[in-house]
Design a protein around this motif. Structure first.
Motif, short mmCIF file in Angstrom:
data_model
loop_
_atom_site.label_atom_id
_atom_site.label_comp_id
_atom_site.label_asym_id
_atom_site.label_seq_id
_atom_site.Cartn_x
_atom_site.Cartn_y
_atom_site.Cartn_z
N ALA A 20 0.94 -1.56 0.24
CA ALA A 20 -0.30 -0.03 0.39
C ALA A 20 0.72 0.97 0.40
N ASN A 21 1.81 0.89 0.62
CA ASN A 21 2.75 2.35 0.92
C ASN A 21 3.80 2.40 -0.61
N ALA A 22 3.99 1.75 -1.13
CA ALA A 22 5.04 1.50 -1.84
C ALA A 22 4.49 2.41 -3.13
N ALA A 23 3.10 2.68 -3.10
CA ALA A 23 2.83 3.75 -4.52
C ALA A 23 2.78 4.52 -4.19
N THR A 24 2.82 5.25 -2.55
CA THR A 24 2.90 6.42 -2.76
C THR A 24 3.78 6.82 -2.39
N VAL A 25 4.71 6.83 -2.07
CA VAL A 25 6.44 6.68 -1.64
C VAL A 25 6.90 6.69 -2.88
N ALA A 26 7.01 5.68 -4.21
CA ALA A 26 7.38 5.94 -5.16
C ALA A 26 7.09 6.69 -6.08
N THR A 27 5.57 7.49 -5.62
CA THR A 27 5.42 8.09 -6.37
C THR A 27 6.27 9.51 -5.28
N THR A 28 6.49 10.08 -4.85
CA THR A 28 7.22 10.56 -4.46
C THR A 28 8.32 10.95 -4.49
N LEU A 29 8.96 9.51 -4.88
CA LEU A 29 10.64 9.08 -5.05
C LEU A 29 10.89 9.82 -6.49
N GLN A 30 9.61 9.23 -7.41
CA GLN A 30 10.07 10.33 -8.86
C GLN A 30 10.19 11.50 -9.01
N ALA A 31 10.31 12.54 -8.35
CA ALA A 31 10.97 13.67 -7.85
C ALA A 31 12.18 14.05 -8.15
N LEU A 32 12.54 12.83 -7.90
CA LEU A 32 14.15 13.20 -8.16
C LEU A 32 15.00 11.52 -9.03
N ALA A 33 13.68 11.83 -9.70
CA ALA A 33 14.12 10.38 -10.91
C ALA A 33 14.26 11.22 -11.90
N THR A 34 14.27 12.24 -12.21
CA THR A 34 14.64 13.29 -13.33
C THR A 34 15.56 14.22 -13.99
N PRO A 35 16.61 14.66 -14.67
CA PRO A 35 17.32 15.15 -14.26
C PRO A 35 17.06 16.93 -13.55
N SER A 36 15.82 17.02 -15.43
CA SER A 36 15.06 18.79 -15.09
C SER A 36 14.85 18.44 -13.72
N ARG A 37 13.82 17.91 -12.53
CA ARG A 37 14.24 18.21 -11.20
C ARG A 37 14.81 17.91 -10.41
N LEU A 38 15.84 17.35 -10.55
CA LEU A 38 16.79 17.51 -9.66
C LEU A 38 17.82 18.71 -9.92
N LEU A 39 17.67 18.97 -10.58
CA LEU A 39 18.16 20.36 -10.63
C LEU A 39 17.93 21.23 -10.63
N ILE A 40 16.56 21.32 -10.32
CA ILE A 40 15.53 22.43 -9.86
C ILE A 40 15.63 22.32 -8.01
N LEU A 41 15.48 21.13 -7.98
CA LEU A 41 16.13 20.82 -6.15
C LEU A 41 17.34 21.48 -6.08
N ALA A 42 18.10 20.47 -6.62
CA ALA A 42 19.57 21.23 -6.87
C ALA A 42 20.00 22.55 -6.44
N ARG A 43 18.97 22.95 -7.11
CA ARG A 43 19.20 24.77 -7.12
C ARG A 43 18.97 25.34 -5.72
N LEU A 44 17.36 24.68 -6.02
CA LEU A 44 16.55 25.62 -4.46
C LEU A 44 17.79 25.24 -3.39
N ARG A 45 18.45 23.47 -2.78
CA ARG A 45 18.93 23.48 -2.35
C ARG A 45 20.00 24.33 -1.37
N GLU A 46 20.36 25.44 -2.50
CA GLU A 46 20.80 26.65 -2.43
C GLU A 46 20.77 28.04 -2.03
N GLY A 47 19.31 27.95 -1.63
CA GLY A 47 18.62 29.25 -1.47
C GLY A 47 16.92 29.07 -2.76
#
Lengths: 126, 126
Positions: A20-47
Motif C-alpha cells: 500500500a505504501n509502496a505506490a505513494t512512496v514511489a510517487t514521491t521519489l519520482q521527484a528525484l528521478a528526472t534530471p530537470s527536477r533534480l537540477l531544480i531541487l539542487a538549485r533550491l537546495r542553495e537557497g
DNA sequence: TGAATACATGAATTCTTGTTCATCTATTCC
DNA sequence: GGAATAGATGAACAAGAATTCATGTATTCA
C-alpha cells in the motif's frame, strides 16, 4: 563481492514498506528521478529563487520548469510564495534537503562500484 | 510555514550537482521511483532471496520481476549469484540499504506535511 | 537423455510522463 | 485603463518504461 561494507552515515528508524505504501512512496521519489527536477531541487537546495531565474539557471524553458514546479509543489517538496510579480520557490523543509543530500551521496558512491557489479553479475550468469 | 525544521539525521558530504551528473543520478534514482522495484528492494533489504520466491513475495509475475531485477543489476543496486537452479538476489552493498532507509524515512515524514504544503501553495497562488 | 524446475529475454502493447506551443491570469508601472 | 513582466495551465505530441506473452537457456534429477 569486491566491495566492502560502507560506513554507516547515520542511523535512521526503519520504515516497514507494504504494497500500500509502496505506490505513494514511489510517487514521491519520482521527484528525484528526472534530471530537470533534480537540477531544480539542487538549485533550491542553495537557497530560494524566483521561478524565471530558476528556469534560467537550470537551463529550462519557463513553461517546462513551471510544470515541474507544480509537480514538486503537489508532492510537498517545494513551496512557492508570491512576492510582487514573481513567485519565489524554496525547498519545503529540511527533510527535502536531506533526502537530496543522502540521495546524491549514496548514488555517487554506488557509481564507483558499477563496473565491479557488472563483473560479479557476469559471474553469476555464468 | 507550519512545519518546523527537521532534526538533522546524519551529516553527509554535499555533492555538487551539475547538468552532466544530473542525468546519471536521475537514472539511478529511478530505481526507487516505481512500486514494484521499491518492493523488491525493500524485500531484499531484509535478506537475500531467490528470484522466484522474491517475485512471489512482492506479488509480481516471474517475468516482470526478472525484467526489473535486470534493471537493478545494471544499475549496480543488486547482485544475483547462481546457486544451483536458483539465482539468489541481494542488495549490492550498504549504500543501497542506506539509500533505501533514508528515502523511506524522509518520504514518510514529508507526507505528514503534505496537506500543510497544499494550503501554503493555495496562498501562494492567491 | 529426457523431463522438470528456475530464470532470462525479446517483441509487442499499453500507460505514463516530460516537453513544447499557445494561451490565460496576475501584478506592477505608466 | 493599457502595456509589460512573471507565471500558470491545458492540449498535443513524443519518448520512455512497465507489463505480458511466448520462448529460450541453464541446471538438476531420474
Amino acid at each position: 563481492m569486491g566491495h566492502g561494507a560502507a560506513p554507516a552515515v547515520g542511523s535512521v528508524p526503519r520504515t516497514r514498506l507494504d504494497a500500500a505504501n509502496a505506490a505513494t512512496v514511489a510517487t514521491t521519489l519520482q521527484a528525484l528521478a528526472t534530471p530537470s527536477r533534480l537540477l531544480i531541487l539542487a538549485r533550491l537546495r542553495e537557497g530560494p529563487l524566483a521561478a524565471t531565474e530558476l528556469a534560467a539557471e537550470v537551463g529550462m524553458e519557463q513553461s517546462a520548469c513551471s510544470h515541474q514546479l507544480r509537480l514538486l509543489r503537489n508532492l510537498g517538496l517545494v513551496t512557492g510564495t508570491r512576492n510582487g510579480r514573481s513567485v519565489v520557490y524554496a525547498l519545503y523543509d529540511n527533510h527535502v534537503a536531506e533526502l537530496l543530500d543522502q540521495a546524491l551521496y549514496h548514488v555517487e558512491h554506488l557509481r564507483l562500484g558499477i563496473s565491479d557489479a557488472a563483473g560479479a553479475e557476469a559471474d553469476a550468469r555464468g
